[in-house]
Design a protein around this motif. Sequence first.
Motif, PDB file in Angstrom:
ATOM      1  N   UNK A 139       0.687  -1.357  -0.112  1.00 53.45           N
ATOM      2  CA  UNK A 139      -0.085   0.029  -0.203  1.00 53.45           C
ATOM      3  C   UNK A 139       0.911   1.095   0.069  1.00 53.45           C
ATOM      4  N   UNK A 140       2.025   1.140   0.468  1.00 51.06           N
ATOM      5  CA  UNK A 140       3.077   2.321   0.443  1.00 51.06           C
ATOM      6  C   UNK A 140       3.977   2.219  -0.122  1.00 51.06           C
ATOM      7  N   UNK A 145       9.709   3.312  -2.349  1.00 51.41           N
ATOM      8  CA  UNK A 145      10.553   3.161  -3.406  1.00 51.41           C
ATOM      9  C   UNK A 145      11.223   4.549  -3.585  1.00 51.41           C
ATOM     10  N   UNK A 146      10.431   5.537  -3.727  1.00 53.55           N
ATOM     11  CA  UNK A 146      10.943   6.806  -3.756  1.00 53.55           C
ATOM     12  C   UNK A 146      12.139   7.176  -2.752  1.00 53.55           C
ATOM     13  N   UNK A 147      12.058   6.861  -1.437  1.00 52.50           N
ATOM     14  CA  UNK A 147      12.976   7.446  -0.500  1.00 52.50           C
ATOM     15  C   UNK A 147      14.146   6.435  -0.655  1.00 52.50           C
ATOM     16  N   UNK A 148      13.806   4.913  -0.997  1.00 49.15           N
ATOM     17  CA  UNK A 148      14.949   4.027  -1.180  1.00 49.15           C
ATOM     18  C   UNK A 148      15.902   4.339  -2.050  1.00 49.15           C
ATOM     19  N   UNK A 149      15.243   4.429  -3.474  1.00 44.67           N
ATOM     20  CA  UNK A 149      16.199   4.481  -4.511  1.00 44.67           C
ATOM     21  C   UNK A 149      16.714   5.964  -4.910  1.00 44.67           C
ATOM     22  N   UNK A 150      15.917   7.179  -5.074  1.00 45.72           N
ATOM     23  CA  UNK A 150      16.086   8.370  -5.403  1.00 45.72           C
ATOM     24  C   UNK A 150      16.802   8.834  -4.050  1.00 45.72           C
ATOM     25  N   UNK A 219      17.369   0.134   1.072  1.00 46.44           N
ATOM     26  CA  UNK A 219      18.498   0.985   0.863  1.00 46.44           C
ATOM     27  C   UNK A 219      19.692   0.327   1.122  1.00 46.44           C
ATOM     28  N   UNK A 220      19.490  -0.718   1.772  1.00 42.10           N
ATOM     29  CA  UNK A 220      21.144  -1.686   2.000  1.00 42.10           C
ATOM     30  C   UNK A 220      21.164  -2.180   0.530  1.00 42.10           C
TER      31      UNK A 220
END
Length: 289
Positions: A139-140, A145-150, A219-220
Amino acid sequence: PHPHPALTRRLLLDLPLMMMPPHDGVMEDAAASFGAEDEARQELAIEEADFRWALLVGILAVAATIAIGDQLESRHMYRIPEAALGVIAGVACAALAKLTHNDDMLRDDTFSAEFFMVWLLPPIIFAAGVNLNIPAFIASIVPTMLLAFVGTVVSSAAVGGIVYSAGLLGLCYPLSRLAAFFFGAVVSATDPVSVLAVFKAIGVREDIFAVVFGESVLNDAVAIVLARTVLTFNHPGAKEGGAAAALATLVFVAIFLGSTLIGGLAGAASALLFKVEVGVGVGVGLTLP
């Protein structure tokens, strides 16, 4: 009883040699050989004792970290995470080795990055994935993904640029551009252990917990791929510029997609295997009287 003829013949042949006076050179060589063997044996015993001491200190440091962390958690003191306690224990062990001039202990207790990447990090990521709340994570998925990748890529570039610029200005130890961006990639993979512990204690909403926890899991992987991408340019013939940046981007995408494909296939195969085993076990259980 009579002696064996072959034994008697051998004794008669060796008797003149046994009656000859010992040669000085032979005796000196034998003494030197025995002395070298004793010295090697003593060095081996010293190395074994140093290794045992280093192993004992490491075990005590891990035990102290777990015990103190458990006490802090039981008292609801989340400002000092257990990971920070482990770092403090490691610094204390290194300081002890430095003060006692025990170089062997420093060598034996050196942490291997390859051992961490191959044997420790995969089970940690696997356990995090197993304990993840899948519905809340799905759901989130967009902010996660935005925080983890970008977010991780931007953070790595920002930290690397700041460290490199600060080194040029003399504000910190000067690092090369490659080393600075490698440092940024390593530091940007945050692990919010204490934040998640506080979230569990106060009962925060599931969507917020899923975003923070999911980002910490992903993010790891992003940081590992970024660090390996930077290390691909760690050779004398590496060039800088737009072409190098484009090549780094391609390497990053190739490594990430390849790792994702391998992980997806392995996960699907594991799920299928467990499903078949569970189905067979249930069928066997139902057929038993």
